[in-house]
Design an enzyme around this catalytic site. Sequence first.
Site, PDB file in Angstrom:
ATOM      1  N   GLY A   1       0.846  -1.195   0.000  1.00  0.00           N
ATOM      2  CA  GLY A   1       0.000   0.000   0.000  1.00  0.00           C
ATOM      3  C   GLY A   1       0.876   1.238   0.000  1.00  0.00           C
ATOM      4  O   GLY A   1       0.518   2.277   0.565  1.00  0.00           O
TER       5      GLY A   1
ATOM      6  N   TYR B   1      -1.846   4.039  19.976  1.00  0.00           N
ATOM      7  CA  TYR B   1      -1.853   4.639  21.310  1.00  0.00           C
ATOM      8  C   TYR B   1      -0.942   3.878  22.266  1.00  0.00           C
ATOM      9  O   TYR B   1      -0.413   4.447  23.223  1.00  0.00           O
ATOM     10  CB  TYR B   1      -3.285   4.793  21.845  1.00  0.00           C
TER      11      TYR B   1
ATOM     12  N   ASP C   1     -13.652   4.296  15.625  1.00  0.00           N
ATOM     13  CA  ASP C   1     -12.424   4.988  15.223  1.00  0.00           C
ATOM     14  C   ASP C   1     -11.474   5.191  16.402  1.00  0.00           C
ATOM     15  O   ASP C   1     -10.264   5.082  16.252  1.00  0.00           O
ATOM     16  CB  ASP C   1     -12.796   6.340  14.597  1.00  0.00           C
TER      17      ASP C   1
ATOM     18  N   HIS D   1      -8.372   2.792  20.933  1.00  0.00           N
ATOM     19  CA  HIS D   1      -7.427   3.603  21.714  1.00  0.00           C
ATOM     20  C   HIS D   1      -7.869   3.788  23.169  1.00  0.00           C
ATOM     21  O   HIS D   1      -7.089   3.583  24.093  1.00  0.00           O
ATOM     22  CB  HIS D   1      -7.225   4.981  21.076  1.00  0.00           C
TER      23      HIS D   1
ATOM     24  N   LEU E   1       4.456  16.700  37.566  1.00  0.00           N
ATOM     25  CA  LEU E   1       5.571  16.198  36.764  1.00  0.00           C
ATOM     26  C   LEU E   1       5.255  16.492  35.308  1.00  0.00           C
ATOM     27  O   LEU E   1       4.556  15.732  34.645  1.00  0.00           O
ATOM     28  CB  LEU E   1       5.752  14.686  36.970  1.00  0.00           C
TER      29      LEU E   1
HETATM   30  C1  BG6 Z   1      -6.577   7.340  14.488  1.00  0.00           C
HETATM   31  C2  BG6 Z   1      -7.969   7.734  14.095  1.00  0.00           C
HETATM   32  O1  BG6 Z   1      -6.545   5.993  14.861  1.00  0.00           O
HETATM   33  O2  BG6 Z   1      -6.140   8.141  15.557  1.00  0.00           O
HETATM   34  C3  BG6 Z   1      -8.025   9.197  13.723  1.00  0.00           C
HETATM   35  O3  BG6 Z   1      -8.388   6.953  12.993  1.00  0.00           O
HETATM   36  C4  BG6 Z   1      -7.431  10.051  14.830  1.00  0.00           C
HETATM   37  O4  BG6 Z   1      -9.349   9.603  13.466  1.00  0.00           O
HETATM   38  C5  BG6 Z   1      -6.061   9.518  15.248  1.00  0.00           C
HETATM   39  O5  BG6 Z   1      -7.299  11.362  14.342  1.00  0.00           O
HETATM   40  C6  BG6 Z   1      -5.512  10.245  16.464  1.00  0.00           C
HETATM   41  O6  BG6 Z   1      -4.168   9.908  16.661  1.00  0.00           O
HETATM   42  P1  BG6 Z   1      -3.176  10.924  17.391  1.00  0.00           P
HETATM   43  O7  BG6 Z   1      -1.921  10.120  17.563  1.00  0.00           O
HETATM   44  O8  BG6 Z   1      -3.028  12.103  16.500  1.00  0.00           O
HETATM   45  O9  BG6 Z   1      -3.814  11.269  18.693  1.00  0.00           O
END
Ligand code: BG6
Length: 488
Positions: A12, A174, A230, A235, A395
Amino acid sequence: GGAASHVFVVLGASGDLAKKKIYPTLWWLFRDGLLPPKTYFIGYSRSKLTVDDIKKKALPFMKVKNGEEQKVEQFFKINEYIAGSYDSPGDFSKLNKAIEQKGSCNRLFYLALPPTVYESVTLNLKATCMSKSDKWTRVIVEKPFGKDLESSNRLSNHLSALFKEEELYRIDHYLGKEMVQNLMVLRFANRIFSPVWNRDGIASVVISFKEPFGTQGRGGYFDEFGIIRDVMQNHLMQILTLVAMEKPPTTNAEDIRNEKVKVLKSIQPVDIKDTVLGQYVGKPGGKGDEAQGYLDDPTVPKGSVTPTFATAVLHVKNERWDGVPFILRCGKALNERKAEVRIQFKDVAGDIFPDGEVKRNELVIRVQPDEAVYLKMMAKSPGMSFNCEETELDLSYSSRYKDLKLPDAYERLILDVFSGIQINFVRSDELYEAWRIFTPLLNKIETEKPKPITYVYGSRGPKESDKLCHDRDFIYTGTYKWNKPEPA
Ligand code: BG6
């Protein structure tokens, strides 16, 4: 020239993720000398491109500094590009030949692809591109891992028929963030937190994610998924898991992931009554993007009820957490960019101070921006008075650590794949549990199509969300504001 130790294949390579994240990350790792010597890169996608085209696409995101121009040239010299389709065994054997030409080496395949081609690509990789003899092959996959329990199981079964779990690296970026990784250390390396980290000490936990921009033309993709899939199901759930899990017996990947799965199993599916769903509208009189509501995005279907904001209260039914609300909150087109964990402690018992003076302690882990851990607490107002006052133990990384440069989440994670460290990747049973928790809610939203509450672009989101938090024992007094300290 010379034999390769590792070949990293970006499948990709012409796409958005590849140019914005994967190539820049590979460049930073290369620039900083973090990759094993003799690592080569091959891009693969359908378009007839050259390495030079890939370079032009990725450069704007690579943050090349003055003086690094030669290094960039070196980087692209060890890149190749192959055009091929995602379902042609012949094209994949071309790819395989290109790798073989570099000698016997370890192989990494990054699937920066739309989910529609996952199946055929992985089948072809397995059939044609696995490394031989004592060398390993690792496959990195990105969300979406399906869109509900059923489709995710289908994908998991498909992948597990082809690859061993040790060969699969499911990314949730995350888990590559400094403060998310810090959660384990904060919890398990500090005696002061362990006795209060439970339903006796903690009133509520809020985990939030805010972004100050809308779907920005990504509306077509976004509309099929919505903010719950999403951001929340992946996350925010990962963060919740790290806050709530029991202490693993060791820090190895399987021990940690066993504990994560265990706590997820204690979480009940989310009830729609425990949620607030929102969708942004343009700001009246706003300029540019902020005037555009979600439904004004031409790639979004007319009348869509997909939430761009969601708050959900989760319940962890185990001995440690029974009765403690875990509130997940996320949204697009809000007033600021911020991700944080807020652990609010219970009221002081037998309070002797004037009514309302003593506020709750709160431990805040600020994931981004301005990484920090701070503990909101009460202290005597300095000087003659004997009043209580809210203050903090702080901190803040920018003031505590001079010239600190934290690696990007993708840098850590991709390096972990090279090293074979799976701690910060999602195991298939974790994924299963996360979908189990959200699928009934997602189904309900799909069938009943509840109208989301509208909120204005750039606002804090629907007021109903604040009320839900308040009703679930997260007390916001607004009497205190944390100020970012001066840099060191
Ligand atoms: C992604 C989502 O997984 O994480 C996006 O698909 C979002 O919509 C992004 O903007 C946020 O990541 P970060 O690292 O910028 O907080």
